[in-house]
Design an enzyme around this catalytic site. Structure first.
Site, mmCIF file in Angstrom:
data_model
loop_
_atom_site.group_PDB
_atom_site.id
_atom_site.type_symbol
_atom_site.label_atom_id
_atom_site.label_comp_id
_atom_site.label_asym_id
_atom_site.label_seq_id
_atom_site.Cartn_x
_atom_site.Cartn_y
_atom_site.Cartn_z
ATOM 1 N N ASN A 290 4.250 1.239 -0.530
ATOM 2 C CA ASN A 290 5.628 1.520 -0.959
ATOM 3 C C ASN A 290 6.421 0.236 -0.849
ATOM 4 O OD1 ASN A 290 4.564 4.031 0.729
ATOM 5 N ND2 ASN A 290 5.946 4.764 -0.850
ATOM 6 N N ARG B 291 3.197 8.104 7.227
ATOM 7 C CA ARG B 291 2.328 8.958 6.383
ATOM 8 C C ARG B 291 1.779 8.173 5.182
ATOM 9 N NH1 ARG B 291 1.492 10.286 1.278
ATOM 10 N NH2 ARG B 291 3.737 10.264 0.943
ATOM 11 N N ASP B 292 2.620 7.875 4.225
ATOM 12 C CA ASP B 292 2.125 7.192 3.016
ATOM 13 C C ASP B 292 1.578 5.819 3.397
ATOM 14 O OD1 ASP B 292 1.597 6.818 0.356
ATOM 15 O OD2 ASP B 292 3.666 6.873 -0.330
ATOM 16 N N HIS C 196 6.370 2.521 -5.401
ATOM 17 C CA HIS C 196 5.356 1.592 -4.893
ATOM 18 C C HIS C 196 5.593 0.250 -5.595
ATOM 19 C CE1 HIS C 196 2.740 4.311 -2.483
ATOM 20 N NE2 HIS C 196 3.494 5.202 -3.100
ATOM 21 N N CYS D 162 -2.197 4.927 -1.948
ATOM 22 C CA CYS D 162 -2.720 6.285 -1.993
ATOM 23 C C CYS D 162 -4.228 6.210 -2.181
ATOM 24 C CB CYS D 162 -2.069 7.060 -3.146
ATOM 25 S SG CYS D 162 -2.779 8.703 -3.370
#
Ligand code: HMG
Ligand code: MG
Length: 306
Positions: free
Chosen positions: A253, A15-16, A213, A244
């Site tokens: 991350n 996801r991220d 991050h 993001c």
């Protein structure tokens, strides 16, 4: 100081990690990553988000991802749901394809809240409240992500009091656990500890995770600083994927491989097989046509070749 003996890692790579990729990543590749992560021993994976495809096109295949996962017993699959529309989409499928946990995501910064989810912090809590209630009624766990808990790309430094205020609001609507996120990776250990301490006023330590991050290379130091406070849940992305879309310049991350290498070296149990994890990171990196951002993975892969 006695550190936690075990750590739970939530890999947020699918996801991220992938949400910011410009080229569409095929659903099969996302599934390949998810399956390799669970094969490596990850017990929590953030697999997709039910957000507007106009805002984040990469996550438009959310339902196909949920449909394609070959679930493994004991693994928790989570998804982001910013509003009722997202939640309803996440539970529109047969029950076996529902997420185990949904994530509502707010920010300690007003400007970031506006840019990321198009509403104020107060409005976001109003939007989240029915989502949290609906999820809990269906027996789905609820996590709250708190972005910009140390710094914001638009507002600069964020005071810990604002993190505490957001944590209190999240608690008030029934969120069960929260992520303290350093969205743009500007945090250093004492500042991150201050954000965690503000959160600890509202959630117990078992219900707080660190989400760092690595933009300024501080994420491992911040992980260690969190362990000092007893925090033992962390989010990271295999191969250090990500960023993001609404936090320009922020890198991915912290790499899961680097966190696992650190923890293994300290004798802290993660339940993760580092070699298999490195294979998962190598798989997705190759699919994206780049090298893993993980330093530990790079070193170990180089050794394998030598
Ligand atoms: P909005 O435009 O204010 O929403 O967006 P709206 O309710 O006015 O609806 C506008 C349109 O979007 C409508 O469609 C809705 O149907 C549709 P139209 O009539 O124009 O065709 N829509 C949706 N479609 C699919 N799924 C939905 C949905 N909701 C509305 N759930 C919204 C508000 C929150 C939807 C939007 O701002 C959005 O999707 N933002 C995405 C933000 C995002 O995903 N950011 C990245 C994740 S957060 C992050 O990375 C930080 C984190 O990692 C922690 C950290 O590091 O800080 C978690
Ligand atoms: Mg993030």
């Amino acid at each position: 100081m006695k550190l936690p003996e075990r750590v739970r890692i939530i890999d947020v790579g699918p996801r991220d990690g992938l949400q910011n990729e410009k080229q569409p990543v095929p659903t099969d590749v996302k599934l390949g990553l998810i399956h390799r992560l669970q094969g490596a021993g990850l017990k929590e994976i953030e697999v997709t988000s039910f957000v507007s495809p106009k805002w984040v096109p990469q996550m438009a295949d959310n339902a196909q991802v949920m449909h394609g996962i070959e679930r493994q017993a004991g693994v928790r699959y989570s998804v982001l749901t910013p509003n009722m529309k997202g939640f309803e989409a996440a539970v529109a499928a047969p029950r076996e394809e529902w997420p185990d946990e949904i994530v509502v995501f707010g920010a300690a910064s007003e400007a970031f809240s506006q840019r990321n989810i198009n509403c104020s912090i107060a409005e976001s809590i109003e939007r989240f409240a029915p989502v949290v209630q609906a999820a809990r009624e269906k027996g789905i766990q609820v996590r709250g992500a708190m972005s910009c808990t140390v710094g914001c790309p638009y507002e600069g430094e964020i005071a810990p009091e604002r993190v505490g205020m957001l944590a209190k609001l999240m608690k008030g609507i029934g969120v069960q656990r929260v992520d303290v996120a350093d969205t743009i990776g500007v945090g250093t250990p004492r500042k991150v500890q201050a954000a965690l301490e503000a959160t600890l006023a509202h959630f117990d330590v078992d219900h707080i995770s660190g989400h760092f991050h690595d933009t300024y290379g501080q994420a491992l130091a911040n992980t260690l600083a969190s362990l000092e406070l007893g925090v033992w849940n962390f989010q990271s992305s295999s191969a250090g994927l990500g960023g993001c879309p609404y936090a320009k310049g922020a890198t991915g991350n912290v790499a899961t491989e680097d966190v696992v290498y650190l923890l293994q070296g300290m004798g802290i149990d993660t339940g993760i097989d580092l070699d298999k994890l490195i294979d998962a990171g190598a798989y997705i990196s190759e699919a994206l046509g780049r090298k893993p951002a993980s330093r530990a993975a790079t070193a170990i892969l180089n050794k394998r070749i030598a």
